[in-house]
Motif scaffolding. Structure first.
Motif, PDB file in Angstrom:
ATOM      1  N   ALA A 144       0.703  -1.281   0.022  1.00 18.25           N
ATOM      2  CA  ALA A 144       0.021  -0.026  -0.084  1.00 18.25           C
ATOM      3  C   ALA A 144       0.924   1.283   0.037  1.00 18.25           C
ATOM      4  O   ALA A 144       0.508   2.336  -0.603  1.00 18.25           O
ATOM      5  N   ARG A 145       1.999   1.162   0.574  1.00 21.23           N
ATOM      6  CA  ARG A 145       2.821   2.580   0.922  1.00 21.23           C
ATOM      7  C   ARG A 145       4.199   2.364   0.214  1.00 21.23           C
ATOM      8  O   ARG A 145       4.762   1.429   0.617  1.00 21.23           O
ATOM      9  N   TYR A 146       4.440   3.212  -0.831  1.00 23.25           N
ATOM     10  CA  TYR A 146       5.718   3.100  -1.571  1.00 23.25           C
ATOM     11  C   TYR A 146       5.909   4.346  -2.299  1.00 23.25           C
ATOM     12  O   TYR A 146       5.089   5.036  -2.352  1.00 23.25           O
ATOM     13  N   LYS A 147       7.260   4.458  -2.522  1.00 14.66           N
ATOM     14  CA  LYS A 147       7.583   5.419  -3.344  1.00 14.66           C
ATOM     15  C   LYS A 147       8.117   4.864  -4.794  1.00 14.66           C
ATOM     16  O   LYS A 147       9.119   4.266  -4.697  1.00 14.66           O
ATOM     17  N   VAL A 204       8.612  10.703 -17.539  1.00 14.55           N
ATOM     18  CA  VAL A 204       8.998   9.924 -16.006  1.00 14.55           C
ATOM     19  C   VAL A 204       7.674  10.597 -15.266  1.00 14.55           C
ATOM     20  O   VAL A 204       7.323  11.805 -15.224  1.00 14.55           O
ATOM     21  N   CYS A 205       7.225   9.786 -14.326  1.00 12.68           N
ATOM     22  CA  CYS A 205       6.403   9.867 -13.335  1.00 12.68           C
ATOM     23  C   CYS A 205       6.494   9.716 -11.934  1.00 12.68           C
ATOM     24  O   CYS A 205       7.113   8.565 -11.587  1.00 12.68           O
ATOM     25  N   ALA A 206       6.577  10.618 -10.999  1.00  8.86           N
ATOM     26  CA  ALA A 206       6.570  10.115  -9.495  1.00  8.86           C
ATOM     27  C   ALA A 206       5.327   9.656  -8.857  1.00  8.86           C
ATOM     28  O   ALA A 206       4.377  10.429  -9.074  1.00  8.86           O
ATOM     29  N   ILE A 207       5.560   8.471  -8.389  1.00  5.83           N
ATOM     30  CA  ILE A 207       4.400   7.905  -7.664  1.00  5.83           C
ATOM     31  C   ILE A 207       4.447   7.639  -6.282  1.00  5.83           C
ATOM     32  O   ILE A 207       5.228   7.113  -5.845  1.00  5.83           O
ATOM     33  N   GLU A 208       3.405   8.104  -5.280  1.00 10.24           N
ATOM     34  CA  GLU A 208       3.614   7.767  -4.061  1.00 10.24           C
ATOM     35  C   GLU A 208       2.370   7.043  -3.644  1.00 10.24           C
ATOM     36  O   GLU A 208       1.197   7.760  -3.774  1.00 10.24           O
ATOM     37  N   ASP A 209       2.498   5.827  -3.177  1.00 10.44           N
ATOM     38  CA  ASP A 209       1.243   4.956  -2.560  1.00 10.44           C
ATOM     39  C   ASP A 209       0.226   5.152  -3.713  1.00 10.44           C
ATOM     40  O   ASP A 209      -1.080   5.153  -3.318  1.00 10.44           O
ATOM     41  N   TYR A 244      15.135  14.212 -14.311  1.00 14.95           N
ATOM     42  CA  TYR A 244      13.947  14.134 -13.737  1.00 14.95           C
ATOM     43  C   TYR A 244      13.989  12.960 -12.402  1.00 14.95           C
ATOM     44  O   TYR A 244      13.408  13.339 -11.725  1.00 14.95           O
ATOM     45  N   ILE A 245      14.604  11.968 -12.674  1.00 13.72           N
ATOM     46  CA  ILE A 245      14.649  10.977 -11.777  1.00 13.72           C
ATOM     47  C   ILE A 245      15.515  11.472 -10.553  1.00 13.72           C
ATOM     48  O   ILE A 245      14.714  11.567  -9.407  1.00 13.72           O
ATOM     49  N   GLY A 246      16.371  12.325 -10.636  1.00 12.93           N
ATOM     50  CA  GLY A 246      17.113  13.081  -9.410  1.00 12.93           C
ATOM     51  C   GLY A 246      16.081  13.916  -8.933  1.00 12.93           C
ATOM     52  O   GLY A 246      15.953  13.958  -7.532  1.00 12.93           O
ATOM     53  N   ALA A 247      15.318  14.862  -9.579  1.00 15.51           N
ATOM     54  CA  ALA A 247      14.425  15.761  -9.031  1.00 15.51           C
ATOM     55  C   ALA A 247      13.417  15.083  -8.112  1.00 15.51           C
ATOM     56  O   ALA A 247      13.041  15.547  -7.126  1.00 15.51           O
ATOM     57  N   PHE A 248      12.861  14.047  -8.947  1.00 12.91           N
ATOM     58  CA  PHE A 248      11.558  13.222  -8.284  1.00 12.91           C
ATOM     59  C   PHE A 248      12.043  12.531  -6.977  1.00 12.91           C
ATOM     60  O   PHE A 248      11.445  12.451  -6.061  1.00 12.91           O
ATOM     61  N   TYR A 249      13.383  11.971  -6.977  1.00 13.87           N
ATOM     62  CA  TYR A 249      13.954  11.407  -5.852  1.00 13.87           C
ATOM     63  C   TYR A 249      13.799  12.383  -4.696  1.00 13.87           C
ATOM     64  O   TYR A 249      13.444  11.965  -3.524  1.00 13.87           O
TER      65      TYR A 249
END
Ligand code: ADP
Length: 391
Positions: free
Chosen positions: A196-199, A211-216, A307-312
């Motif tokens: 359920a919970r992840y980054k 690139v997409c940042a996904i939280e939960d 993008y990965i660096g910024a989203f991280y």
């Protein structure tokens, strides 16, 4: 319930017929070079049945649709006896003004697609043609649009709004919309089924890239802005661009049509490499010593890493890095080049697993701080589920 999913490109049509809710694929079809009088390609598969034809006359979308529906209902590959068994047709539609997510394609929603043609000129025009053609052939089926922007409505306003007069956001809806919602949404569906919970950061690398940042399970940022001419460089399209360059290029004597052509057709991997819009040929040319091809590959990788660096940092950590779509699933070289740059955040690649993996797999080494995965894009399944759930 039989649901037909339609994924249209500028000259291609892909179909999948699902039996829902089991999500059983009854048949699938693929047409290339729609518009050609003697060079179109038609493929149809149903269970063990396969039909592959080349050199065809498929002058428009309607004749492509009719050919596919003929296969569905007649001959050795038939899986239904009448097209009216298809209760819903779901489209991987791009965007419609004021409508996000999954909607019945009413006149109002179609008008919204026409209103925002300038943001996705090729895609929206094609879909409007395909939807019209399909409605003529299967008038009883409910048309459902799964808009690519829908998954990104959860992005917080501070990452959606641009540094522009606030009234433009209010009056014209100028904001980050984001695309590839069906693909990133499918990655989230796969991860959600595990925890359920992840980054996570999902990299959809195909003809178009984002690139997409996904939280939960929810999108919290993406590289695409408002139009398709944004974010990473794409096969033929520009990606992020400084708007001051538009006025500058006008001063150099280029017309708006020429500038648009450079941004949307002759830019991207093709523009920089001068070789091809297909990364396979670009990488081959780079190996053969073409400096421009190597430059294009580096620009591509650098953009993804930025993008990965910024989203991280924005996510405050990372559990999963996911590669998906044509390049993400098949190019071990691009995955390796991206992951090598991510060593400072603890990414360690398993070189053998990476080289072997085409489609589903974990490609990070056991001690890696981030689990790196390849998840095959299944946009059609994601749309079929959402079209089925529509009340
Ligand atoms: P679209 O965004 O058009 O749906 P896809 O997800 O099908 O595209 O990806 C198509 C792209 O994938 C092709 O343009 C090609 O550049 C790339 N591709 C496929 N296989 C490979 C590979 N083995 N190496 C590099 N690129 C590949």
């Amino acid at each position: 319930m039989k649901i037909l999913i339609c994924n249209a490109g500028s000259t291609s049509l892909k179909f999948k017929l699902y039996d829902m809710p089991e999500a059983r694929v009854l048949a699938r079809g693929h047409i290339e070079r729609v518009g050609s009088r003697d060079d179109a390609v038609f493929k149809y598969y149903a269970g063990d049945y396969a039909l592959e034809l080349t050199g065809l006359d498929i002058p428009d979308y309607q004749s492509g649709i009719r050919r596919f529906l003929d296969c569905l209902t007649r001959g050795d590959g038939a899986v239904i006896s009448d097209v009216n068994e298809i209760e819903r047709v779901g489209y991987k539609a791009t965007l419609s003004k004021g409508h996000y997510g999954v909607h019945e394609l009413t006149d109002e929603v179609l008008a919204g697609m026409a209103d925002w043609i300038s943001l996705a000129p090729l895609h929206n025009r094609v879909y409007l043609d395909v939807i019209r053609a399909m409605c003529e052939v299967i008038p009883a089926a409910r048309s459902v649009g799964a808009f690519e922007t829908g998954f990104h409505r959860t992005i917080p306003l501070e990452r959606r709004i641009f540094g522009l007069p606030y009234e433009w956001y209010e009056q014209y809806g100028v904001e980050r919309l984001g695309y590839h919602g069906a693909s990133h949404g499918h990655v989230a569906d796969v991860l959600n089924a595990e925890r359920a919970r992840y980054k996570a950061i999902s990299c959809h690398l195909g003809g178009s890239c984002s690139v997409c940042a996904i939280e939960d399970g929810r999108s919290v940022d993406t590289s695409f802005g408002m139009s398709l001419e944004s974010g990473l460089i794409h096969a033929n399209r520009v990606g992020d661009l400084d708007p001051g360059m538009i006025w500058f290029l006008r001063e150099q004597g280029l017309s708006d049509d020429e500038i648009r052509e450079g941004f949307t057709k002759t830019g991207g991997l093709l523009g920089i490499s001068g070789v091809s819009n297909d990364l396979r040929y670009v990488l081959d040319a780079a190996r053969g010593g073409s400096e421009r091809a190597e430059l294009a590959a580096r620009v591509f990788v650098t953009g993804i890493v930025h993008y990965i660096g910024a989203f991280y940092l924005d996510l405050g950590g990372l559990d999963y890095l996911v590669f998906t779509a044509g390049i993400g699933e098949n190019s071990a070289e691009i995955r390796r080049r991206v992951c090598e740059k991510l060593a400072p955040i603890g990414v360690a690649l398993d070189e053998d697993a990476n080289a072997r993996t085409r489609g589903e797999g974990v490609i990070s080494a056991p001690g890696s701080a981030v689990t790196v995965r390849v998840i095959p894009a299944d946009e059609e399944l994601s749309i079929a589920r959402r079209a089925y759930e529509l009340k």
